[in-house]
Design a protein around this motif. Structure first.
Motif, PDB file in Angstrom:
ATOM      1  N   ARG A  11       1.358   7.764 -11.994  1.00 18.40           N
ATOM      2  CA  ARG A  11       1.934   8.454 -10.830  1.00 18.40           C
ATOM      3  C   ARG A  11       0.961   8.439  -9.659  1.00 18.40           C
ATOM      4  O   ARG A  11       1.357   8.201  -8.508  1.00 18.40           O
ATOM      5  CB  ARG A  11       2.306   9.887 -11.218  1.00 18.40           C
ATOM      6  N   ALA A  12      -0.321   8.675  -9.942  1.00 16.09           N
ATOM      7  CA  ALA A  12      -1.319   8.677  -8.878  1.00 16.09           C
ATOM      8  C   ALA A  12      -1.456   7.296  -8.249  1.00 16.09           C
ATOM      9  O   ALA A  12      -1.496   7.159  -7.017  1.00 16.09           O
ATOM     10  CB  ALA A  12      -2.662   9.143  -9.430  1.00 16.09           C
ATOM     11  N   LEU A  13      -1.506   6.246  -9.082  1.00 19.88           N
ATOM     12  CA  LEU A  13      -1.654   4.886  -8.565  1.00 19.88           C
ATOM     13  C   LEU A  13      -0.431   4.483  -7.742  1.00 19.88           C
ATOM     14  O   LEU A  13      -0.559   3.817  -6.701  1.00 19.88           O
ATOM     15  CB  LEU A  13      -1.873   3.908  -9.707  1.00 19.88           C
ATOM     16  N   ARG A  14       0.758   4.845  -8.184  1.00 22.92           N
ATOM     17  CA  ARG A  14       1.966   4.507  -7.430  1.00 22.92           C
ATOM     18  C   ARG A  14       2.019   5.253  -6.103  1.00 22.92           C
ATOM     19  O   ARG A  14       2.514   4.727  -5.099  1.00 22.92           O
ATOM     20  CB  ARG A  14       3.202   4.813  -8.270  1.00 22.92           C
ATOM     21  N   THR A  15       1.498   6.470  -6.085  1.00 24.28           N
ATOM     22  CA  THR A  15       1.452   7.224  -4.825  1.00 24.28           C
ATOM     23  C   THR A  15       0.479   6.576  -3.851  1.00 24.28           C
ATOM     24  O   THR A  15       0.758   6.467  -2.645  1.00 24.28           O
ATOM     25  CB  THR A  15       1.047   8.679  -5.101  1.00 24.28           C
ATOM     26  N   LEU A  16      -0.664   6.109  -4.354  1.00 24.27           N
ATOM     27  CA  LEU A  16      -1.609   5.384  -3.504  1.00 24.27           C
ATOM     28  C   LEU A  16      -1.003   4.072  -3.020  1.00 24.27           C
ATOM     29  O   LEU A  16      -1.244   3.639  -1.883  1.00 24.27           O
ATOM     30  CB  LEU A  16      -2.902   5.115  -4.268  1.00 24.27           C
ATOM     31  N   SER A  17      -0.198   3.432  -3.876  1.00 25.19           N
ATOM     32  CA  SER A  17       0.508   2.215  -3.467  1.00 25.19           C
ATOM     33  C   SER A  17       1.480   2.512  -2.327  1.00 25.19           C
ATOM     34  O   SER A  17       1.612   1.723  -1.382  1.00 25.19           O
ATOM     35  CB  SER A  17       1.259   1.627  -4.668  1.00 25.19           C
ATOM     36  N   LEU A  18       2.152   3.664  -2.397  1.00 29.22           N
ATOM     37  CA  LEU A  18       3.044   4.070  -1.309  1.00 29.22           C
ATOM     38  C   LEU A  18       2.257   4.249  -0.013  1.00 29.22           C
ATOM     39  O   LEU A  18       2.728   3.856   1.076  1.00 29.22           O
ATOM     40  CB  LEU A  18       3.751   5.375  -1.683  1.00 29.22           C
ATOM     41  N   ALA A  19       1.058   4.807  -0.103  1.00 27.68           N
ATOM     42  CA  ALA A  19       0.234   4.980   1.100  1.00 27.68           C
ATOM     43  C   ALA A  19      -0.116   3.627   1.703  1.00 27.68           C
ATOM     44  O   ALA A  19      -0.123   3.467   2.938  1.00 27.68           O
ATOM     45  CB  ALA A  19      -1.038   5.753   0.753  1.00 27.68           C
ATOM     46  N   TYR A  20      -0.391   2.630   0.842  1.00 27.92           N
ATOM     47  CA  TYR A  20      -0.674   1.284   1.350  1.00 27.92           C
ATOM     48  C   TYR A  20       0.564   0.710   2.038  1.00 27.92           C
ATOM     49  O   TYR A  20       0.471   0.048   3.079  1.00 27.92           O
ATOM     50  CB  TYR A  20      -1.101   0.357   0.207  1.00 27.92           C
ATOM     51  N   PHE A  21       1.735   0.961   1.460  1.00 28.39           N
ATOM     52  CA  PHE A  21       2.981   0.497   2.066  1.00 28.39           C
ATOM     53  C   PHE A  21       3.165   1.100   3.462  1.00 28.39           C
ATOM     54  O   PHE A  21       3.504   0.399   4.424  1.00 28.39           O
ATOM     55  CB  PHE A  21       4.163   0.879   1.171  1.00 28.39           C
ATOM     56  N   VAL A  22       2.944   2.403   3.568  1.00 29.65           N
ATOM     57  CA  VAL A  22       3.122   3.094   4.853  1.00 29.65           C
ATOM     58  C   VAL A  22       2.133   2.555   5.884  1.00 29.65           C
ATOM     59  O   VAL A  22       2.492   2.273   7.035  1.00 29.65           O
ATOM     60  CB  VAL A  22       2.941   4.616   4.667  1.00 29.65           C
ATOM     61  N   GLN A  23       0.855   2.400   5.475  1.00 29.99           N
ATOM     62  CA  GLN A  23      -0.152   1.914   6.414  1.00 29.99           C
ATOM     63  C   GLN A  23       0.145   0.486   6.862  1.00 29.99           C
ATOM     64  O   GLN A  23       0.082   0.164   8.052  1.00 29.99           O
ATOM     65  CB  GLN A  23      -1.535   1.981   5.778  1.00 29.99           C
ATOM     66  N   ALA A  24       0.479  -0.399   5.893  1.00 31.91           N
ATOM     67  CA  ALA A  24       0.722  -1.799   6.227  1.00 31.91           C
ATOM     68  C   ALA A  24       1.964  -1.952   7.093  1.00 31.91           C
ATOM     69  O   ALA A  24       1.977  -2.735   8.052  1.00 31.91           O
ATOM     70  CB  ALA A  24       0.866  -2.622   4.948  1.00 31.91           C
ATOM     71  N   THR A  25       3.014  -1.207   6.767  1.00 32.81           N
ATOM     72  CA  THR A  25       4.241  -1.289   7.560  1.00 32.81           C
ATOM     73  C   THR A  25       4.006  -0.787   8.979  1.00 32.81           C
ATOM     74  O   THR A  25       4.437  -1.409   9.961  1.00 32.81           O
ATOM     75  CB  THR A  25       5.371  -0.485   6.897  1.00 32.81           C
ATOM     76  N   GLY A  26       3.298   0.339   9.107  1.00 37.07           N
ATOM     77  CA  GLY A  26       2.993   0.859  10.434  1.00 37.07           C
ATOM     78  C   GLY A  26       2.117  -0.084  11.234  1.00 37.07           C
ATOM     79  O   GLY A  26       2.300  -0.244  12.446  1.00 37.07           O
TER      80      GLY A  26
END
Length: 405
Positions: A11-26
């Motif tokens: 769960r923690a790793l997937r949440t960090l993956s979501l943060a990477y998605f948000v940063q890269a998309t932005g």
């Protein structure tokens, strides 16, 4: 499916993956919404394009310096601070009355991203034991692959359907929501690093680490020497339109996600150096295939699938190798890695802009292959330097039984 991670760690790793998605998309959303931004603020396309450059330059220079100033903070706190700044800057972009405020917002987004991207890999790898760090980093980087698959097309659609202001409003709110998820799901157990400017200087002057950073710099330059002109190449060489460009980006995204899932498993069996060499060889072979194959859309999609797979071998493996090389300085080392990536992207794009008009498709393919060859040389130098440093230790241990003379 067997997994080496516990449920809370997944769960923690997937949440960090979501943060990477948000940063890269932005970070990349300006690319897909260039027309919408130009219309919204009555800008020339060159002005809108500069919003991409200013973000990249800010990120490249800020990432290591932020580790010097704030690296002592716990890594989760650094990510939360970065997301707060990134989200606030995106909201400022949405409300910007003029071009100077747009530029300011992109500078602030670059600063926020300088906290987020480099620290996510270090934070994710710190949640698992050494044997599973490669897999953990690959899980975190899955967000980057999904950003290419979903984030880019979605941001372009939102910008053209509801306007650029709406796009960055969504980006800001999503970033804030992701920060809340991280505060809930990711343990605050990863200590930061007390990084001195002299430490950064030392990493940049040691042969083993500098050559390791140059590997990713040259890979990024090699990739973007061709990729930055993928739309003109599809138009001029493959005689296809905008629809094929969009489909090609989707093909790259799907293959990228599949490649990332493969790397997550392969990292448990193969060393980072083996994966890097395999990725370099596959990417070079794919570039030659793209160059020599008949100019049909079918072969283009085949080449792009191999392209995405090869780059997914390269990016996580490079981060993993840096973590293994200097585990005690992983935060600042990954920040420097990210800086070298963005500098490589800038160099590759600039070279493509000079070569493509003069030498065309063959010219950019040739420049990409040259950069990849230099990356291989740099990796060889780095490996030799690491081996040379290990030999005195081994020799010293072998002399221990003889005692002191």
């Amino acid at each position: 499916m067997h997994t080496p991670f516990s449920a809370p760690t997944r769960r923690a790793l997937r949440t960090l993956s979501l943060a990477y998605f948000v940063q890269a998309t932005g970070a990349l959303s300006v690319v897909g919404s260039l027309d919408a931004i130009s219309r919204q603020w009555w800008l020339a396309d060159s002005q809108s394009a500069y919003l991409i450059s200013v973000f990249g330059l800010t990120f490249a220079f800020a990432a290591p310096l932020l580790q010097v100033g704030f690296g002592h903070l716990r890594r989760r706190r650094q990510v939360l601070l970065g997301l707060a700044l990134f989200s606030a800057a995106a909201l400022l972009f949405a409300a910007a009355p003029n071009y100077p405020v747009l530029l300011l917002s992109r500078v602030l987004m670059g600063l926020g991203a300088g906290f987020i991207g480099p620290v996510l890999g270090a934070l994710g790898s710190s949640l698992v034991d050494r044997d599973h760090q490669g897999s953990a980093i690959a899980v975190v980087l899955l967000g980057l692959s999904i950003a290419g698959l979903v984030g880019m097309p979605l941001s372009a659609w939102v910008a053209h359907a509801w306007g650029a202001r709406a796009l960055f409003l969504v980006a800001g709110l999503t970033g804030a929501g992701t920060a809340a998820l991280i505060a809930w799901a990711v343990p605050d157990s990863s200590e930061g690093e007390h990084v001195k400017l002299s430490t950064v200087t030392a990493l940049l002057t040691r042969i083993d680490t500098l050559s390791a950073f140059l590997v990713v710099f040259l890979i990024a330059a090699g990739v973007y020497s061709t990729y930055s002109f993928i739309a003109p190449i599809i138009r001029d060489v493959f005689h296809a339109g905008a629809g094929t460009v969009s489909t090609s980006l989707v093909v790259l995204g799907v293959a990228g996600v599949a490649g990332n899932l493969f790397v997550t498993r392969a990292a448990r069996r193969y060393s980072a150096e083996t994966m890097l060499l395999a990725g370099l060889a596959l990417l070079a072979a794919d570039l030659v295939f793209l160059w020599l194959a008949s100019p049909s859309v079918r072969w283009l999609f085949v080449a792009l699938t191999a392209w995405a797979f090869a780059t997914d071998l390269l990016w996580p493996s490079q981060q993993r190798r840096i973590v293994e090389l200097v585990p005690q300085l992983r935060g600042v080392a990954l920040a420097l890695t990210a800086s070298f990536v963005f500098c490589g992207i800038g160099l590759g794009s600039a070279v493509a802009g000079w070569i493509y008009p003069a030498l065309g498709f063959a010219g950019v393919i040739g420049s990409s292959l040259a950069f990849l060859a230099l990356a291989t040389v740099s990796l060889t130098i780095s490996r030799a330097s690491v081996a040379a440093k290990a030999k005195p230790v081994a020799s010293s241990n072998s002399l221990q039984p003889w005692g002191k003379r």
